[in-house]
Enzyme design. Sequence first.
Site, mmCIF file in Angstrom:
data_model
loop_
_atom_site.group_PDB
_atom_site.id
_atom_site.type_symbol
_atom_site.label_atom_id
_atom_site.label_comp_id
_atom_site.label_asym_id
_atom_site.label_seq_id
_atom_site.Cartn_x
_atom_site.Cartn_y
_atom_site.Cartn_z
ATOM 1 N N HIS A 1 -9.806 2.877 4.292
ATOM 2 C CA HIS A 1 -10.423 2.625 2.980
ATOM 3 C C HIS A 1 -10.805 1.152 2.820
ATOM 4 C CE1 HIS A 1 -10.230 6.371 0.738
ATOM 5 N NE2 HIS A 1 -8.985 6.584 1.117
ATOM 6 N N HIS B 1 -5.230 6.141 7.612
ATOM 7 C CA HIS B 1 -6.153 6.649 6.594
ATOM 8 C C HIS B 1 -6.368 5.599 5.499
ATOM 9 C CE1 HIS B 1 -7.576 10.005 3.758
ATOM 10 N NE2 HIS B 1 -7.415 8.969 2.958
ATOM 11 N N GLU B 2 -5.260 5.021 5.018
ATOM 12 C CA GLU B 2 -5.368 4.026 3.933
ATOM 13 C C GLU B 2 -6.064 2.758 4.421
ATOM 14 O OE1 GLU B 2 -4.923 5.121 1.076
ATOM 15 O OE2 GLU B 2 -3.902 6.917 1.750
ATOM 16 N N CYS C 1 -7.984 13.530 0.636
ATOM 17 C CA CYS C 1 -8.068 12.204 0.023
ATOM 18 C C CYS C 1 -8.253 12.364 -1.480
ATOM 19 C CB CYS C 1 -9.264 11.447 0.622
ATOM 20 S SG CYS C 1 -9.478 9.797 -0.061
ATOM 21 N N LEU C 2 -7.540 11.549 -2.247
ATOM 22 C CA LEU C 2 -7.645 11.632 -3.707
ATOM 23 C C LEU C 2 -9.072 11.329 -4.183
ATOM 24 C CD1 LEU C 2 -4.329 9.790 -4.615
ATOM 25 C CD2 LEU C 2 -4.755 12.247 -4.778
ATOM 26 N N GLY D 1 -0.641 8.255 -0.365
ATOM 27 C CA GLY D 1 -1.154 6.911 -0.186
ATOM 28 C C GLY D 1 -2.293 6.654 -1.154
ATOM 29 N N GLN E 1 -9.859 2.552 -4.070
ATOM 30 C CA GLN E 1 -9.863 3.820 -4.812
ATOM 31 C C GLN E 1 -9.650 3.622 -6.311
ATOM 32 O OE1 GLN E 1 -6.947 5.688 -1.861
ATOM 33 N NE2 GLN E 1 -8.197 7.443 -2.433
#
Length: 173
Positions: free
Chosen positions: A137, A133-134, A91-92, A45, A50
């Site tokens: 953000h 999670h997304e 997480c990226l 995701g 991000q």
Amino acid sequence: MIYELKKYGDPILREKSTEVEVIDEKIQEVLDNMVETMYETKGVGLAAPQIGLNKRMFVADWSGEGEALRKVINPVITPLTEELIDWEEGCLSVPGIYKKVERPKKVRIEYLNEKGENVVEELEGFPAIVVQHEFDHLDAILFVDRVSPMAKRMISKKLQALKKETLKNLTEE
Ligand SMILES: [Zn+2]
């Protein structure tokens, strides 16, 4: 196009995103680039903040192979159960840190897709975790905010180091 990702410590990750008002070609292009970036970085995701864009949209693919690809705009998430599940998340934007987070096991998500169509889905287990999670953000929440107090203590030094590195890179830009 592959975007450079914003990392922990970047203030843009801590800003609340605003709704997408018009789904035009520009938005569609950004979503396509986000998909490309997500696959390139082996993520499941990727949310707009991000890549430095505070808009309420994200892409996700919990299959990792294109089969479960979603382009999600202006999502609303409602838990469908009080039952929580633990999942080890990463997480990226927070590289090198993986910790368990508790979230509702089953959710309903309502959103607009890239064509502006209204979509409603009920998701359970891993897919439900990914969209939550997304979604976080977009509200400037990171998974490390949701870990247990003990886990938080364990990762605090790593987070501080990450933040320092991010801020250093930002001032050098
Ligand atoms: Zn993330």
